[in-house]
Design an enzyme around this catalytic site. Structure first.
Site, PDB file in Angstrom:
ATOM      1  CD1 TRP A  58      -2.103   2.137   0.495  1.00  0.00           C
ATOM      2  CD2 TRP A  58      -2.671   1.415   2.539  1.00  0.00           C
ATOM      3  NE1 TRP A  58      -3.011   3.031   1.003  1.00  0.00           N
ATOM      4  CE2 TRP A  58      -3.379   2.613   2.264  1.00  0.00           C
ATOM      5  CE3 TRP A  58      -2.859   0.785   3.771  1.00  0.00           C
ATOM      6  CZ2 TRP A  58      -4.266   3.178   3.182  1.00  0.00           C
ATOM      7  CZ3 TRP A  58      -3.753   1.346   4.671  1.00  0.00           C
ATOM      8  CH2 TRP A  58      -4.443   2.528   4.377  1.00  0.00           C
ATOM      9  CE1 TYR A  70      -4.048  -0.636  -1.187  1.00  0.00           C
ATOM     10  CE2 TYR A  70      -2.291  -2.180  -1.681  1.00  0.00           C
ATOM     11  CZ  TYR A  70      -3.433  -1.851  -0.981  1.00  0.00           C
ATOM     12  OH  TYR A  70      -3.958  -2.747  -0.078  1.00  0.00           O
TER      13      TYR A  70
END
Length: 320
Positions: free
Chosen positions: A22, A58
């Site tokens: 992430w 992300y």
């Protein structure tokens, strides 16, 4: 040699620790360096952590691009999991999202393709799960994905998805300080042979014990929205950490290693570790082999209750 464990009921082998990316997308994170991330991913692969988790959301694909660069010369050993976001769950959108992820990752097949959030989340359009699953099954038939997983699903949503295809994994937030999945989801997944891929296994760094009692994060840092870092929950977490420290000392490990090892002792559970650099990869490795005694697990369970008893069953980890 790090052990390899079957993903769900498939013949895909994944590692106890999974590298989460992430932070590689940079949105919601500060102080992230591209080359540090690439080096961290390659270090993980060289150390035997073969499984890497990312998502199209992300950094709007930037994380997938970095993963693609990092694994270019390691594809034979890398097991790649990525996710389609809640705004792309209509049939044609799923197919297109998968193609785009394959291109950014520079691979021909995604080992595990997951629904990131249920339909309707984050003000996304409501799409019947049957439609989304039919697209995922089609991708399986085409050989573009190997297995299907879901993330952030409750038990009813998981069961409904199972009506339309085989679900191999569930990805929930799960840690010593966030045990909501134990109430319904994990017992069910154990009976169904579904792998648990726990994200935020260190409660976004809280379980490392590195943050002081008066910690403040800048607004652009996602941890400023994490309820574990706020109010009474944060103070209870600090008290619990003070009780966990002597246990870590007794085992001669860090608090983070102790918390990860606890998670890996839970049934069918893997831990997704987010790292910023090579050093953090190496620091997490001891959790894989650390064996905790039954009395230690019982003590940690009791200590964590002071935090978890304050968390409602329907709570979300972040208040966005």
């Amino acid at each position: 040699m790090i052990s390899q464990i079957p993903l769900g009921q498939t013949d895909i082998k994944i590692t106890p620790l999974i590298l989460g990316t992430w932070q590689a997308g940079k949105r919601g994170w500060v102080g992230i360096d591209d080359q540090d991330i690439i080096t961290a991913i390659q270090t993980a692969l060289e150390q035997g952590i073969t499984t890497i988790d990312t998502a199209e959301i992300y950094g709007d694909g930037y994380s997938e691009e970095l993963v693609g660069k990092a694994i270019k010369n390691y594809r034979g050993q890398a097991v790649i999991a990525t996710k389609v976001f809640a705004n792309h769950l209509a049939y044609d959108q799923v197919l297109l999202a998968c193609e785009n992820s394959l291109k950014r990752l520079q691979i021909d097949v995604i080992d595990l393709y997951q629904i990131h959030w249920p339909s309707g989340s984050w003000k996304s359009p409501v799409v019947p799960i049957a439609e989304t699953m039919s697209a995922l099954v089609k991708l399986q038939e085409q050989g573009k994905i190997r297995a299907i997983g879901v993330s952030n699903f409750n038990l009813a949503q998981l069961k409904e998805a199972q009506n339309y295809g085989v679900i191999s994994s569930l990805q929930p937030p799960y840690s010593l300080f966030w045990r909501i999945p134990e109430r319904e989801l994990i017992p069910y997944c154990v009976t169904q042979g579904i792998s648990i891929l726990a994200y935020s296994p260190l409660a976004q760094g809280l379980l490392t014990g590195k943050f002081p009692p008066d910690q403040q994060f800048p607004p652009e840092d996602v941890r400023s929205k994490n309820i574990l870092f706020q109010g009474e929950l944060y103070q209870r977490a600090q008290s619990a950490l003070a009780q966990l420290r002597p246990i870590a000392v007794a085992y001669q490990v860090s608090l983070g290693t102790l918390a990860l090892a606890w998670l890996l002792h839970q049934p069918r559970t893997h831990a997704i570790i987010g790292v910023r650099n090579r050093e953090q990869v190496l620091a997490n490795l001891p959790a894989i082999t650390l064996q905790l005694r039954a009395e230690t697990l019982a003590a940690m369970d009791q200590i964590s209750r002071s935090v978890n008893d304050l968390i409602p069953a329907d709570a979300l980890l972040w208040k966005f």
